[in-house]
Enzyme design. Structure first.
Site, PDB file in Angstrom:
ATOM      1  N   ASP A 133      30.153  -5.200  61.356  1.00  0.00           N
ATOM      2  CA  ASP A 133      30.743  -6.215  60.481  1.00  0.00           C
ATOM      3  C   ASP A 133      32.080  -6.683  61.060  1.00  0.00           C
ATOM      4  O   ASP A 133      32.960  -5.869  61.321  1.00  0.00           O
ATOM      5  CB  ASP A 133      30.958  -5.603  59.090  1.00  0.00           C
ATOM      6  CG  ASP A 133      31.354  -6.617  58.034  1.00  0.00           C
ATOM      7  OD1 ASP A 133      32.010  -7.624  58.378  1.00  0.00           O
ATOM      8  OD2 ASP A 133      31.023  -6.394  56.861  1.00  0.00           O
ATOM      9  N   GLY A 142      25.175  -6.280  61.271  1.00  0.00           N
ATOM     10  CA  GLY A 142      26.431  -6.926  60.938  1.00  0.00           C
ATOM     11  C   GLY A 142      26.748  -6.961  59.461  1.00  0.00           C
ATOM     12  O   GLY A 142      26.363  -6.059  58.701  1.00  0.00           O
ATOM     13  N   HIS A 143      27.431  -8.030  59.047  1.00  0.00           N
ATOM     14  CA  HIS A 143      27.948  -8.170  57.690  1.00  0.00           C
ATOM     15  C   HIS A 143      26.823  -8.199  56.650  1.00  0.00           C
ATOM     16  O   HIS A 143      26.853  -7.458  55.670  1.00  0.00           O
ATOM     17  CB  HIS A 143      28.772  -9.461  57.639  1.00  0.00           C
ATOM     18  CG  HIS A 143      29.502  -9.708  56.361  1.00  0.00           C
ATOM     19  ND1 HIS A 143      30.470  -8.857  55.875  1.00  0.00           N
ATOM     20  CD2 HIS A 143      29.415 -10.730  55.468  1.00  0.00           C
ATOM     21  CE1 HIS A 143      30.959  -9.347  54.735  1.00  0.00           C
ATOM     22  NE2 HIS A 143      30.330 -10.476  54.465  1.00  0.00           N
ATOM     23  N   PHE A 144      25.844  -9.045  56.865  1.00  0.00           N
ATOM     24  CA  PHE A 144      24.718  -9.175  55.933  1.00  0.00           C
ATOM     25  C   PHE A 144      23.627  -8.190  56.324  1.00  0.00           C
ATOM     26  O   PHE A 144      22.550  -8.557  56.793  1.00  0.00           O
ATOM     27  CB  PHE A 144      24.188 -10.606  55.928  1.00  0.00           C
ATOM     28  CG  PHE A 144      25.039 -11.569  55.152  1.00  0.00           C
ATOM     29  CD1 PHE A 144      24.928 -11.665  53.775  1.00  0.00           C
ATOM     30  CD2 PHE A 144      25.963 -12.374  55.792  1.00  0.00           C
ATOM     31  CE1 PHE A 144      25.715 -12.552  53.049  1.00  0.00           C
ATOM     32  CE2 PHE A 144      26.755 -13.263  55.081  1.00  0.00           C
ATOM     33  CZ  PHE A 144      26.636 -13.351  53.700  1.00  0.00           C
ATOM     34  N   ALA A 145      23.893  -6.919  56.086  1.00  0.00           N
ATOM     35  CA  ALA A 145      23.013  -5.861  56.569  1.00  0.00           C
ATOM     36  C   ALA A 145      21.604  -5.932  55.988  1.00  0.00           C
ATOM     37  O   ALA A 145      20.638  -5.503  56.631  1.00  0.00           O
ATOM     38  CB  ALA A 145      23.628  -4.490  56.259  1.00  0.00           C
TER      39      ALA A 145
END
Length: 284
Positions: free
Chosen positions: A237, A263-266
Site C-alpha cells: 500500500d 496494494g491498497h485495494f487488497a
C-alpha cells in the site's frame, strides 16, 4: 442466504444506500469502505462471508449510491460522516456487530467504536490506519493542505481525483495487474465525476487531519477494551504502511496481523484469502 439485497435507509433525512446479505439472526458484520470507492468494493467478499454473517455494507454519505447533499446543507467532515453511519446502524436495528474497516472506513468505524464500545464485538482492519507510523510520504501534499489550507494547496490535491490516480491506487503494488478488474476504478471515476463530488472530496482531504488528531483516542480505546482484532493488510500500500498494521499489537497484544502481497485495494486480488483469514479468526 448468500444473495445480496440492495436497500436504502432514511437517516435523518439522508438516503443511505446499503448492501445486505446473510441471515438476519447471524452475527452482524458492518463493512465500511474507503476513498474513492463505495460498498461495491466488497462485491467479491460479501458472497464469501454471507453464509456465516449478517452483512451490512453502506455507502458513506457523499459516496456511491448514497445521497450527496450540497455542501451548504451538509458539512463534509469525518465526525459528521461517522454520525450518519452511527445513526444508520440504529435505523436498521444493529445492536451488536463487528466492523470491517478500510481507509476512510477506519476513522468512521473507530469513532463509532469509541462512542459505543459495548456494541462492537470485533474489528477487522484492511489497510485502515490508526497510527502515525502507518502514514507514508504519499500524504505530504495533503499534510501541506492541513498546515496551510490555501486555495493553491487545495487545488494541488485535485491530482488525487483524476482517472489516472484512481487506476494507480488500484494497481500500485499489485504483482499481476491483470487480476484487477477495471470495473472498480471505472465506477469510482463515475462517482468522482458527478457535479460537486470533487469539492466534497477536497473537503474530506482537509478534514483527514481530525482523524490523525484522534489517533491517541482510538489507541486508548484499543488498550482499554481490547476488542478481538484482525489486520489484513496489502503490504505494498503506498498510503498506509505495514508498520501501521504492526502497531495495533502495541495496544492489543492479542491482535492478529496478516500481510498480503498486494496494494491498497487488497480485495481486488485477495478476496478469497482475506475471507479465509476472517474465517480462521472467528473460528471457535
Amino acid at each position: 442466504m448468500t444473495a445480496v439485497k440492495y436497500r436504502t435507509a432514511d437517516v435523518d433525512g439522508l438516503n443511505i444506500f446499503y448492501r445486505e446479505a446473510g441471515r438476519a439472526d447471524a452475527p452482524a458484520l458492518l463493512l465500511l469502505h474507503g476513498f474513492p470507492s463505495a460498498s461495491h468494493m466488497f462485491r467479491d467478499l460479501i458472497p464469501l462471508l454471507a453464509d456465516r454473517f449478517h452483512i451490512i455494507a453502506p455507502d458513506l454519505p457523499g459516496f456511491g449510491q448514497s445521497e450527496m447533499p450540497e455542501r451548504s446543507k451538509f458539512i463534509y467532515t469525518f465526525d459528521n460522516i461517522a454520525g450518519v453511519i452511527d445513526s444508520f446502524t440504529e435505523v436498521i436495528g444493529l445492536k451488536r456487530f463487528s466492523i470491517y474497516v478500510f481507509d476512510y472506513g477506519a476513522p468512521t468505524g473507530f469513532r463509532i467504536a469509541t462512542k459505543h464500545p459495548d456494541r462492537i464485538t470485533a474489528i477487522i482492519s484492511q489497510n485502515g490506519n490508526a497510527y502515525e507510523e502507518g502514514l507514508s510520504e504519499g500524504w505530504s501534499p495533503i499534510r501541506a493542505y492541513w498546515q496551510d489550507p490555501s486555495q493553491a494547496n487545495r487545488e494541488a490535491l485535485r491530482a488525487f481525483l483524476t482517472p489516472e490516480s484512481t487506476r494507480w491506487q488500484y494497481t500500485h503494488g499489485v504483482t499481476d495487474e491483470t487480476m484487477v478488474s477495471p470495473d472498480g476504478w471505472s465506477l469510482d471515476d463515475f462517482y468522482l465525476a458527478r457535479p460537486g463530488a470533487d469539492e466534497v472530496q477536497l473537503d474530506l482531504f482537509g478534514d483527514y487531519k481530525s482523524n490523525v488528531a484522534l489517533y491517541p483516542t482510538f489507541q486508548k480505546y484499543f488498550r482499554t477494551h481490547k476488542p478481538p482484532f484482525l489486520a489484513v493488510w496489502g503490504k505494498n500500500d503506498p498510503f498506509f504502511l505495514p508498520p501501521g498494521a504492526e502497531a495495533f499489537k502495541r495496544d492489543m497484544p492479542g491482535a492478529v496481523v496478516r500481510f498480503f502481497d498486494t496494494g491498497h485495494f487488497a480485495l481486488e486480488t485477495h478476496a478469497a484469502e482475506i475471507a479465509a483469514a476472517i474465517g480462521d479468526f472467528f473460528a471457535p
